[in-house]
Design a protein around this motif. Structure first.
Motif, PDB file in Angstrom:
ATOM      1  N   UNK A 154     -18.496  21.830   9.806  1.00 39.07           N
ATOM      2  CA  UNK A 154     -17.853  23.497   9.535  1.00 39.07           C
ATOM      3  C   UNK A 154     -17.330  23.756  10.746  1.00 39.07           C
ATOM      4  N   UNK A 155     -17.942  24.355  12.204  1.00 35.94           N
ATOM      5  CA  UNK A 155     -17.456  24.958  12.868  1.00 35.94           C
ATOM      6  C   UNK A 155     -16.663  24.384  13.752  1.00 35.94           C
ATOM      7  N   UNK A 156     -15.618  23.162  13.500  1.00 39.54           N
ATOM      8  CA  UNK A 156     -14.451  22.389  13.688  1.00 39.54           C
ATOM      9  C   UNK A 156     -14.946  21.983  15.361  1.00 39.54           C
ATOM     10  N   UNK A 157     -16.454  21.572  15.230  1.00 44.23           N
ATOM     11  CA  UNK A 157     -16.922  20.476  16.919  1.00 44.23           C
ATOM     12  C   UNK A 157     -16.657  19.367  15.537  1.00 44.23           C
ATOM     13  N   UNK A 158     -15.085  18.548  15.385  1.00 45.68           N
ATOM     14  CA  UNK A 158     -15.125  17.303  14.965  1.00 45.68           C
ATOM     15  C   UNK A 158     -15.854  16.008  16.351  1.00 45.68           C
ATOM     16  N   UNK A 159     -15.018  16.200  17.242  1.00 47.71           N
ATOM     17  CA  UNK A 159     -14.897  15.753  18.344  1.00 47.71           C
ATOM     18  C   UNK A 159     -17.050  15.323  18.655  1.00 47.71           C
ATOM     19  N   UNK A 160     -18.003  16.666  18.917  1.00 46.36           N
ATOM     20  CA  UNK A 160     -19.109  15.956  18.746  1.00 46.36           C
ATOM     21  C   UNK A 160     -19.850  15.599  17.463  1.00 46.36           C
ATOM     22  N   UNK A 161     -19.148  15.964  16.529  1.00 45.06           N
ATOM     23  CA  UNK A 161     -19.850  15.356  15.012  1.00 45.06           C
ATOM     24  C   UNK A 161     -19.173  14.103  15.565  1.00 45.06           C
ATOM     25  N   UNK A 162     -18.214  13.577  15.614  1.00 44.29           N
ATOM     26  CA  UNK A 162     -17.861  12.340  15.817  1.00 44.29           C
ATOM     27  C   UNK A 162     -18.839  11.269  17.301  1.00 44.29           C
ATOM     28  N   UNK A 163     -18.967  12.191  18.154  1.00 47.39           N
ATOM     29  CA  UNK A 163     -19.790  11.148  18.439  1.00 47.39           C
ATOM     30  C   UNK A 163     -21.561  11.469  17.923  1.00 47.39           C
ATOM     31  N   UNK A 164     -21.973  12.068  17.356  1.00 49.71           N
ATOM     32  CA  UNK A 164     -23.007  11.809  16.942  1.00 49.71           C
ATOM     33  C   UNK A 164     -23.482  11.048  15.750  1.00 49.71           C
ATOM     34  N   UNK A 165     -22.546  11.159  15.062  1.00 49.79           N
ATOM     35  CA  UNK A 165     -22.478  10.087  13.858  1.00 49.79           C
ATOM     36  C   UNK A 165     -22.075   8.926  14.600  1.00 49.79           C
ATOM     37  N   UNK A 166     -21.206   8.299  15.199  1.00 50.36           N
ATOM     38  CA  UNK A 166     -21.076   7.037  16.496  1.00 50.36           C
ATOM     39  C   UNK A 166     -23.028   6.805  16.415  1.00 50.36           C
ATOM     40  N   UNK A 167     -23.499   7.170  16.929  1.00 53.50           N
ATOM     41  CA  UNK A 167     -24.143   7.133  17.653  1.00 53.50           C
ATOM     42  C   UNK A 167     -25.776   6.519  16.494  1.00 53.50           C
ATOM     43  N   UNK A 168     -25.940   7.169  15.665  1.00 48.13           N
ATOM     44  CA  UNK A 168     -26.384   7.432  14.062  1.00 48.13           C
ATOM     45  C   UNK A 168     -26.036   5.897  13.923  1.00 48.13           C
ATOM     46  N   UNK A 169     -24.816   5.930  13.868  1.00 48.57           N
ATOM     47  CA  UNK A 169     -24.451   3.919  12.798  1.00 48.57           C
ATOM     48  C   UNK A 169     -24.831   3.125  14.522  1.00 48.57           C
ATOM     49  N   UNK A 170     -25.259   2.919  14.862  1.00 48.34           N
ATOM     50  CA  UNK A 170     -25.491   2.474  16.359  1.00 48.34           C
ATOM     51  C   UNK A 170     -27.014   1.705  16.110  1.00 48.34           C
TER      52      UNK A 170
END
Length: 203
Positions: free
Chosen positions: A72-88
């Motif tokens: 929502x805050x357009x912090x998509x790069x950080x969001x994507x990193x967090x999601x990839x970390x979760x998927x690990x």
């Protein structure tokens, strides 16, 4: 695009790669019909079914909520990193795949969006197959909401990639699971074909 918002410090992990921070939550309901990574199906009093995530995925709910705020805050790069970390740690985290699909679609990477949305969609179908269950999966049950969102994103990506027949197959599957089409998959495809819509948002 990132902003100055501080990124949450991740919890420490055990040697096995799993987060510390409390005991696993016990599962509930029928444990005999397990799908990918412990996903299972449980029946409801109304005679329908719901997808039940394994405890290690349930424990990440706070992380997913923070990712939504980042998007929502357009912090998509950080969001994507967090999601990839979760998927690990949780490779079959349905919501994480769906949100990565949304981020990829928003950047124009339709192939990656299709891959993530499709993986999330298949988690639900494989879980049903493992249980020998044909549905229904009503969208009004919050446990099924992420799957219907993934179906919406997958149909959108397929249509944008010119795979209209496959998009129609996704729509037909979601209608079999819930005839009310809670995510609006059919309406979205009709609108795209009659003039176009922007990238879907999973909210």
């Amino acid at each position: 695009m990132t902003s100055g918002r501080p990124h949450k410090k991740k919890a420490s992990r055990s040697a096995g790669g799993k987060r510390r921070g409390g005991p696993n939550r016990p599962g509930t309901g029928n444990k005999t019909s397990q799908g990918p990574s412990g996903w299972r199906v449980t029946s409801t009093p109304e005679g329908a079914f719901a997808l039940v995530a394994p405890p290690d995925i349930v424990e990440r709910e706070d992380d997913i909520n923070e990712v939504r705020l980042m998007i929502e805050a357009e912090e998509t790069e950080i969001a994507a990193d967090e999601l990839r970390w979760l998927l690990a740690d949780c490779p079959d985290h349905l919501t994480a795949h769906a949100l990565l699909g949304e981020i990829a679609g928003g950047t124009g990477d339709l192939v990656l969006a299709r891959a993530h949305f499709g993986y999330a969609f298949e988690i639900g179908l494989k879980t049903l197959a493992a249980a020998g269950c044909a549905g229904p999966l009503p969208g009004a049950d919050l446990r099924n909401g992420a799957w219907h969102d993934a179906a919406l994103g997958l149909a959108w990506a397929l249509e944008k990639l010119g795979e209209s027949r496959m998009a129609d197959d996704v729509a037909a599957t979601t209608l079999r699971m819930d005839s009310t089409d809670p995510a609006g998959v059919r309406a979205m495809l009709d609108d795209l074909r009659s003039g176009g819509l922007p990238m879907v948002s999973l909210g």
